[in-house]
Every structure is written in structure tokens, then in C-alpha cells.
Design a protein around this motif. Sequence first.
Motif, PDB file in Angstrom:
ATOM      1  N   ASP A 185       0.808  -1.222   0.000  1.00  0.00           N
ATOM      2  CA  ASP A 185       0.000   0.000   0.000  1.00  0.00           C
ATOM      3  C   ASP A 185       0.842   1.274   0.000  1.00  0.00           C
ATOM      4  O   ASP A 185       0.312   2.364  -0.117  1.00  0.00           O
ATOM      5  CB  ASP A 185      -0.979   0.014   1.175  1.00  0.00           C
ATOM      6  CG  ASP A 185      -0.293  -0.011   2.537  1.00  0.00           C
ATOM      7  OD1 ASP A 185       0.929   0.152   2.595  1.00  0.00           O
ATOM      8  OD2 ASP A 185      -1.001  -0.185   3.534  1.00  0.00           O
ATOM      9  N   GLY A 186       2.158   1.146   0.126  1.00  0.00           N
ATOM     10  CA  GLY A 186       3.021   2.323   0.123  1.00  0.00           C
ATOM     11  C   GLY A 186       2.964   3.128   1.399  1.00  0.00           C
ATOM     12  O   GLY A 186       3.542   4.197   1.498  1.00  0.00           O
ATOM     13  N   LEU A 187       2.269   2.617   2.392  1.00  0.00           N
ATOM     14  CA  LEU A 187       2.133   3.332   3.663  1.00  0.00           C
ATOM     15  C   LEU A 187       2.576   2.460   4.839  1.00  0.00           C
ATOM     16  O   LEU A 187       2.035   2.566   5.933  1.00  0.00           O
ATOM     17  CB  LEU A 187       0.682   3.781   3.874  1.00  0.00           C
ATOM     18  CG  LEU A 187       0.137   4.779   2.853  1.00  0.00           C
ATOM     19  CD1 LEU A 187      -1.355   4.974   3.056  1.00  0.00           C
ATOM     20  CD2 LEU A 187       0.866   6.099   2.968  1.00  0.00           C
ATOM     21  N   CYS A 188       3.555   1.623   4.597  1.00  0.00           N
ATOM     22  CA  CYS A 188       4.119   0.757   5.649  1.00  0.00           C
ATOM     23  C   CYS A 188       3.063  -0.116   6.324  1.00  0.00           C
ATOM     24  O   CYS A 188       3.134  -0.379   7.522  1.00  0.00           O
ATOM     25  CB  CYS A 188       4.865   1.578   6.691  1.00  0.00           C
ATOM     26  SG  CYS A 188       6.207   2.534   6.014  1.00  0.00           S
ATOM     27  N   GLY A 189       2.059  -0.511   5.585  1.00  0.00           N
ATOM     28  CA  GLY A 189       1.028  -1.375   6.144  1.00  0.00           C
ATOM     29  C   GLY A 189      -0.104  -0.642   6.831  1.00  0.00           C
ATOM     30  O   GLY A 189      -1.042  -1.259   7.325  1.00  0.00           O
ATOM     31  N   PHE A 190      -0.044   0.690   6.874  1.00  0.00           N
ATOM     32  CA  PHE A 190      -1.081   1.455   7.561  1.00  0.00           C
ATOM     33  C   PHE A 190      -2.172   1.933   6.606  1.00  0.00           C
ATOM     34  O   PHE A 190      -3.083   2.642   6.991  1.00  0.00           O
ATOM     35  CB  PHE A 190      -0.476   2.667   8.277  1.00  0.00           C
ATOM     36  CG  PHE A 190       0.426   2.276   9.407  1.00  0.00           C
ATOM     37  CD1 PHE A 190      -0.090   1.819  10.595  1.00  0.00           C
ATOM     38  CD2 PHE A 190       1.807   2.346   9.261  1.00  0.00           C
ATOM     39  CE1 PHE A 190       0.736   1.442  11.641  1.00  0.00           C
ATOM     40  CE2 PHE A 190       2.647   1.974  10.290  1.00  0.00           C
ATOM     41  CZ  PHE A 190       2.106   1.522  11.488  1.00  0.00           C
TER      42      PHE A 190
ATOM     43  N   LYS B 108     -10.368   5.138   7.000  1.00  0.00           N
ATOM     44  CA  LYS B 108     -11.301   5.256   8.121  1.00  0.00           C
ATOM     45  C   LYS B 108     -11.493   6.730   8.477  1.00  0.00           C
ATOM     46  O   LYS B 108     -10.554   7.518   8.410  1.00  0.00           O
ATOM     47  CB  LYS B 108     -10.767   4.503   9.344  1.00  0.00           C
ATOM     48  CG  LYS B 108     -10.743   3.003   9.162  1.00  0.00           C
ATOM     49  CD  LYS B 108     -10.260   2.332  10.420  1.00  0.00           C
ATOM     50  CE  LYS B 108     -10.207   0.824  10.255  1.00  0.00           C
ATOM     51  NZ  LYS B 108      -9.685   0.163  11.440  1.00  0.00           N
ATOM     52  N   PRO B 109     -12.710   7.111   8.871  1.00  0.00           N
ATOM     53  CA  PRO B 109     -12.965   8.521   9.200  1.00  0.00           C
ATOM     54  C   PRO B 109     -12.255   8.929  10.496  1.00  0.00           C
ATOM     55  O   PRO B 109     -12.056   8.116  11.398  1.00  0.00           O
ATOM     56  CB  PRO B 109     -14.483   8.573   9.371  1.00  0.00           C
ATOM     57  CG  PRO B 109     -14.882   7.184   9.692  1.00  0.00           C
ATOM     58  CD  PRO B 109     -13.887   6.280   9.014  1.00  0.00           C
TER      59      PRO B 109
ATOM     60  N   GLU C 216     -11.833   9.018  19.291  1.00  0.00           N
ATOM     61  CA  GLU C 216     -10.452   8.881  19.778  1.00  0.00           C
ATOM     62  C   GLU C 216      -9.431   9.097  18.671  1.00  0.00           C
ATOM     63  O   GLU C 216      -8.369   9.679  18.886  1.00  0.00           O
ATOM     64  CB  GLU C 216     -10.238   7.488  20.378  1.00  0.00           C
ATOM     65  CG  GLU C 216     -10.480   7.414  21.855  1.00  0.00           C
ATOM     66  CD  GLU C 216     -10.112   6.045  22.399  1.00  0.00           C
ATOM     67  OE1 GLU C 216      -9.006   5.552  22.100  1.00  0.00           O
ATOM     68  OE2 GLU C 216     -10.947   5.487  23.126  1.00  0.00           O
ATOM     69  N   ARG C 217      -9.748   8.617  17.492  1.00  0.00           N
ATOM     70  CA  ARG C 217      -8.822   8.743  16.355  1.00  0.00           C
ATOM     71  C   ARG C 217      -8.610  10.213  16.000  1.00  0.00           C
ATOM     72  O   ARG C 217      -7.508  10.645  15.695  1.00  0.00           O
ATOM     73  CB  ARG C 217      -9.364   7.969  15.167  1.00  0.00           C
ATOM     74  CG  ARG C 217      -8.377   7.782  14.071  1.00  0.00           C
ATOM     75  CD  ARG C 217      -8.733   6.567  13.225  1.00  0.00           C
ATOM     76  NE  ARG C 217      -7.660   6.358  12.293  1.00  0.00           N
ATOM     77  CZ  ARG C 217      -7.694   6.748  11.027  1.00  0.00           C
ATOM     78  NH1 ARG C 217      -8.774   7.313  10.549  1.00  0.00           N
ATOM     79  NH2 ARG C 217      -6.655   6.555  10.243  1.00  0.00           N
ATOM     80  N   LEU C 218      -9.660  11.015  16.040  1.00  0.00           N
ATOM     81  CA  LEU C 218      -9.559  12.444  15.767  1.00  0.00           C
ATOM     82  C   LEU C 218      -8.739  13.123  16.853  1.00  0.00           C
ATOM     83  O   LEU C 218      -7.855  13.930  16.567  1.00  0.00           O
ATOM     84  CB  LEU C 218     -10.941  13.075  15.662  1.00  0.00           C
ATOM     85  CG  LEU C 218     -10.965  14.590  15.472  1.00  0.00           C
ATOM     86  CD1 LEU C 218     -10.274  14.981  14.183  1.00  0.00           C
ATOM     87  CD2 LEU C 218     -12.399  15.102  15.500  1.00  0.00           C
ATOM     88  N   ASP C 219      -9.027  12.808  18.119  1.00  0.00           N
ATOM     89  CA  ASP C 219      -8.288  13.400  19.235  1.00  0.00           C
ATOM     90  C   ASP C 219      -6.793  13.102  19.129  1.00  0.00           C
ATOM     91  O   ASP C 219      -5.957  13.984  19.322  1.00  0.00           O
ATOM     92  CB  ASP C 219      -8.827  12.893  20.578  1.00  0.00           C
ATOM     93  CG  ASP C 219     -10.233  13.399  20.864  1.00  0.00           C
ATOM     94  OD1 ASP C 219     -10.639  14.415  20.253  1.00  0.00           O
ATOM     95  OD2 ASP C 219     -10.919  12.767  21.682  1.00  0.00           O
ATOM     96  N   GLU C 220      -6.464  11.855  18.823  1.00  0.00           N
ATOM     97  CA  GLU C 220      -5.062  11.476  18.696  1.00  0.00           C
ATOM     98  C   GLU C 220      -4.400  12.208  17.526  1.00  0.00           C
ATOM     99  O   GLU C 220      -3.280  12.708  17.635  1.00  0.00           O
ATOM    100  CB  GLU C 220      -4.917   9.966  18.503  1.00  0.00           C
ATOM    101  CG  GLU C 220      -3.475   9.533  18.400  1.00  0.00           C
ATOM    102  CD  GLU C 220      -3.319   8.047  18.129  1.00  0.00           C
ATOM    103  OE1 GLU C 220      -2.197   7.563  18.310  1.00  0.00           O
ATOM    104  OE2 GLU C 220      -4.298   7.392  17.732  1.00  0.00           O
ATOM    105  N   GLY C 221      -5.107  12.290  16.399  1.00  0.00           N
ATOM    106  CA  GLY C 221      -4.574  12.986  15.233  1.00  0.00           C
ATOM    107  C   GLY C 221      -4.319  14.460  15.518  1.00  0.00           C
ATOM    108  O   GLY C 221      -3.293  15.013  15.129  1.00  0.00           O
ATOM    109  N   LEU C 222      -5.247  15.115  16.203  1.00  0.00           N
ATOM    110  CA  LEU C 222      -5.075  16.526  16.550  1.00  0.00           C
ATOM    111  C   LEU C 222      -3.917  16.725  17.521  1.00  0.00           C
ATOM    112  O   LEU C 222      -3.144  17.677  17.404  1.00  0.00           O
ATOM    113  CB  LEU C 222      -6.372  17.088  17.129  1.00  0.00           C
ATOM    114  CG  LEU C 222      -7.530  17.221  16.139  1.00  0.00           C
ATOM    115  CD1 LEU C 222      -8.811  17.615  16.867  1.00  0.00           C
ATOM    116  CD2 LEU C 222      -7.186  18.209  15.043  1.00  0.00           C
TER     117      LEU C 222
END
Length: 88
Positions: A3-8, A14-15, A19-25
Motif C-alpha cells: 500500500d506504500g504506507l508501511c502497512g497502515f 477510516k474517518p 479517539e482517532r480524531l483526538d489522537e490525530g489533533l
Amino acid sequence: DRDGLCGFGRHASKPLCGERLDEGLFLHDVLQQMKGVTYDIPMVEALLATLALDQAIPEGAETETSSGGGILVFLPGWDDIDRLKRRL
């Protein structure tokens, strides 16, 4: 890596919510704080010189049993690395 993103890549679609938004911010804020960080290259140079002199092999010591060493310095960007390399 397919995928060119090291498996991520499977997480990339995913939106960002909850928690994912909080971590990203949070990670974004941390990275933004690092933008203005500058390193005192002369200070790093002086520290390396001191460490190298402290580890120097005394005259008359057998060098066959003494192993040379190295100092690994991590700097965030090529400009900082190049600046330090030119000073050394």
C-alpha cells in the motif's frame, strides 16, 4: 509493502472521529511545536569533542584489545545534519 504506507493503508480510509480524531489533533499539535526548534550546533560540536577526548586511548595502551567507538547523533532534518557534519 503493497500500500506504500508501511502497512497502515487499511486505516487511511477510516474517518477521523472520536479517539482517532483526538489522537490525530494531538500529534498534529506536537509536530507543529517542533517546527521552530533550532539546535545549538556549536554546543553539540563541543559536547562531541568532549566525549571524544574523554574516550581517547591513552598513549602506550594496547589498541588490539581497545575497540573504537562511535557517537550517534539524531537530528530532525538534513539541514541540521549537514551543518553539523561541515563543522566537524
